[in-house]
Scaffold this motif. Sequence first.
Motif, PDB file in Angstrom:
ATOM      1  N   GLU A  23       6.525 -16.256 -10.982  1.00 43.09           N
ATOM      2  CA  GLU A  23       6.164 -15.017 -10.194  1.00 43.09           C
ATOM      3  C   GLU A  23       7.044 -14.443  -9.178  1.00 43.09           C
ATOM      4  O   GLU A  23       6.737 -13.582  -8.441  1.00 43.09           O
ATOM      5  N   GLU A  25       4.179 -10.469 -11.003  1.00 43.36           N
ATOM      6  CA  GLU A  25       3.020  -9.943 -11.518  1.00 43.36           C
ATOM      7  C   GLU A  25       3.064 -10.514 -12.914  1.00 43.36           C
ATOM      8  O   GLU A  25       2.392  -9.745 -13.765  1.00 43.36           O
ATOM      9  N   SER A  85      -0.222 -10.516 -15.435  1.00 48.42           N
ATOM     10  CA  SER A  85      -1.057  -9.551 -15.112  1.00 48.42           C
ATOM     11  C   SER A  85      -0.753  -8.098 -15.731  1.00 48.42           C
ATOM     12  O   SER A  85      -1.177  -7.220 -15.366  1.00 48.42           O
ATOM     13  N   ARG A 144      -1.585  -2.794  -7.491  1.00 47.06           N
ATOM     14  CA  ARG A 144      -0.835  -4.060  -7.743  1.00 47.06           C
ATOM     15  C   ARG A 144       0.357  -3.697  -8.105  1.00 47.06           C
ATOM     16  O   ARG A 144       0.766  -3.120  -9.305  1.00 47.06           O
ATOM     17  N   HIS A 155       5.182  -4.145  -7.645  1.00 46.82           N
ATOM     18  CA  HIS A 155       6.141  -5.220  -7.812  1.00 46.82           C
ATOM     19  C   HIS A 155       6.386  -5.542  -6.216  1.00 46.82           C
ATOM     20  O   HIS A 155       7.076  -6.623  -5.967  1.00 46.82           O
TER      21      HIS A 155
END
Length: 437
Positions: A230, A277, A280, A290, A292
């Motif tokens: 992540e 992410e 996802s 959402r 980066h």
Amino acid sequence: MLDINLIREHPELVKKGAAAKRSDVDIDKLLYADEQRRKLIGQIQEFRAAQNVAGERIAKEADKDAKTKAVEEMRELKEKMKTLEAELAEAETTLHALLSLLPNMPSDDTPVGPDESGNVVIRTVGEPTKFDFKPKDHVELGEALGLIDNETGSEVAGARFTYIKGDLALLQNALHQLALSILTDEASLSAVIKEAGLDVPATPFVPVIPPLMIKPEVFQRMARLEPREERYHIPSDDLFLIGSAEHTLGPIHMDETFAEKDLPRRYVAYTPAFRREAGSYGKDTKGILRLHQFDKIEMESFSLPEQSRAEQDLFVAIQEHILKILGVPYQAVQVCTGDMGGPDSRQIDLESWMPGQDKYRETHTADLMTDYQARRLNTRVRRDGGEMQFVHMNDATCIAMGRLLIAIMENFQEADGTIRIPKVLQTWMGGRTHIGK
RNA sequence: GGAGGGGUGGCCGAGCGGUUUAAGGCAACAGUCUUGAAAACUGUAGAUCCGCAAGGAUCCGUGAGUUCGAAUCUCACCCCCUCCGCCA
């Protein structure tokens, strides 16, 4: 990291807690390594004590033959020590590896559950916004008003990057001003504390601009390096980009000891957060929900153990206060064991109403880490009586910019496609009442 | 990035292979003296780990090495300072 004494004395309790948090760390293996470690330390200490006595003898010995003989004896002791030290190193490696994998224990009021489905809504404030027209989502609104440009974002930096422009950029600044005006002001905090009926000091937050990169070993001590996939990593310098201001705010007092009178110590930082992410893909790909890279105002505090739960409640109260004065409808959710972060003992999320999705979506989180992070960071407090304790740490979102911008855009949109600016933000928006007018 | 200097207990600072418990000073705490305070004097004080305890072991930036023995010698790394270069 958990207190090894807790694991020794209450292994069943720890096993139960770890299971609730869906950890598969082998506690029995951990305890065996701990036992081995202690046994070996005992043996090594005996050798060292003998070595110290012999060393003194050698230093004082005048007779040459006697001296040579003593040195010979020491040489033999040393060989035996080497084996023991290797065994000790092995036991310690095993112990530390298992200890760092073991999550924090959930608080007594945390619901037990397998995943998101076990979370419990503890209160709802406001009603989902009603419109007498068909509301648009933030992507439509943003494109129409020239506020959001995902297309250029992905051309320049790739998917999940964006340009936030014009009045939306100003609105973000206004939110920043609003948040700091509350957090750094004792009177405002007192009012929030009183409103929430809490018993905590109104110590203002110290504003901080922290590093956006962090060394792997410090990341490890924060128990936030994992999940590694992540994180963004810069190989040339072996540094990671922070995924939250928490990551560099938390270690601000590593290897330090507070005096009791200096707690609570509160910090607020406004930084970008970088997230890969991973896993996802295809989720929330529209708009700026959402990304980066997103900006976030984060609260962090160090407190006395017995005050840390109230401190977390204060953080939640601050979050709710801001949503209330903005007029964003939300619900507060107590996160269950299966959905919580590893270092968390108690987690409360706020979910703001997003008309574009016809859903509440997570905009805030408040994490009580108890002494889990402080133990590895070695951040302590000397109590007035002289006793040393690890401090308790709390961390919480103050404002996650992207997501709150969505909530504002979608909840306050008008039939003509303009967006109403919340009253409390208007001073920082040139006194205007609408975006797009 | 290049050259040099340095990291010792809360702070300053000595120690540069063994009489190990890290000199000395400042600050701190307690006591004596004093009506009280200051000053002076006396004394007490660190952290971590093992142990029920008595006690023991470890800690001189971090890690490895040399040695019977390392704060002290060697190597690597981290951090701080000075100068040069580059740069918002």
